[in-house]
Design a protein around this motif. Sequence first.
Motif, PDB file in Angstrom:
ATOM      1  N   LYS A   1       0.835  -1.201   0.000  1.00  6.77           N
ATOM      2  CA  LYS A   1       0.000   0.000   0.000  1.00  6.77           C
ATOM      3  C   LYS A   1       0.872   1.254   0.000  1.00  6.77           C
ATOM      4  O   LYS A   1       1.853   1.346   0.752  1.00  6.77           O
ATOM      5  N   GLY A   2       0.535   2.194  -0.868  1.00  6.05           N
ATOM      6  CA  GLY A   2       1.295   3.430  -0.965  1.00  6.05           C
ATOM      7  C   GLY A   2       2.462   3.359  -1.931  1.00  6.05           C
ATOM      8  O   GLY A   2       3.048   4.389  -2.276  1.00  6.05           O
ATOM      9  N   ARG A   3       2.805   2.134  -2.373  1.00 10.12           N
ATOM     10  CA  ARG A   3       3.920   1.975  -3.316  1.00 10.12           C
ATOM     11  C   ARG A   3       3.459   1.389  -4.658  1.00 10.12           C
ATOM     12  O   ARG A   3       4.051   1.695  -5.694  1.00 10.12           O
ATOM     13  N   PHE A   4       2.437   0.556  -4.625  1.00  8.64           N
ATOM     14  CA  PHE A   4       1.925  -0.075  -5.832  1.00  8.64           C
ATOM     15  C   PHE A   4       0.572   0.539  -6.191  1.00  8.64           C
ATOM     16  O   PHE A   4      -0.186   0.967  -5.318  1.00  8.64           O
ATOM     17  N   ALA A   5       0.262   0.535  -7.493  1.00  4.61           N
ATOM     18  CA  ALA A   5      -1.024   1.031  -7.968  1.00  4.61           C
ATOM     19  C   ALA A   5      -1.552   0.103  -9.054  1.00  4.61           C
ATOM     20  O   ALA A   5      -0.864  -0.133 -10.054  1.00  4.61           O
ATOM     21  N   ILE A   6      -2.757  -0.392  -8.844  1.00  2.00           N
ATOM     22  CA  ILE A   6      -3.399  -1.262  -9.833  1.00  2.00           C
ATOM     23  C   ILE A   6      -4.363  -0.415 -10.659  1.00  2.00           C
ATOM     24  O   ILE A   6      -5.010   0.497 -10.145  1.00  2.00           O
ATOM     25  N   SER A   7      -4.439  -0.715 -11.949  1.00  5.48           N
ATOM     26  CA  SER A   7      -5.358  -0.007 -12.833  1.00  5.48           C
ATOM     27  C   SER A   7      -5.750  -0.953 -13.964  1.00  5.48           C
ATOM     28  O   SER A   7      -5.158  -2.018 -14.120  1.00  5.48           O
ATOM     29  N   ARG A   8      -6.733  -0.541 -14.724  1.00  3.54           N
ATOM     30  CA  ARG A   8      -7.170  -1.374 -15.850  1.00  3.54           C
ATOM     31  C   ARG A   8      -7.641  -0.504 -16.991  1.00  3.54           C
ATOM     32  O   ARG A   8      -8.094   0.630 -16.793  1.00  3.54           O
TER      33      ARG A   8
END
Length: 125
Positions: free
Chosen positions: A65-72
Amino acid sequence: QVQLVESGGGLVQAGGSLRLSCLVSGGIFSTYNMGWFRQAPGKEREFAAVINWSGGNLYYADSVKGRFAISRDNAKNTVYLQMDSLKPEDTAVYYCAADKTAWTIGRTSAAYDYWGQGTQVTVSS
């Protein structure tokens, strides 16, 4: 037949960034919840992040959390995992997974129906 293909893994120094991609074919991507999991050597597979079918709900493991970002991008049938401030302990094989029922936003492997082959991420200190 639904197929998931990950890409974007590699070797990076601590503090660096990588962006993983997962292309989904053979199914109705826009209806699937999509997750990222990882498995380090000698450890069990663990949840990293999940995004629901619309992209409106996101959840992360505390460790990322705070370092990774998921998107689509539903137009491209692709889910992404942007990984910043990488640490040696992030070293693992990263897998994307698809939940075709999408009744709940799953954070366990059992919630997912389809899996990719994995992509190696190695973070050097």
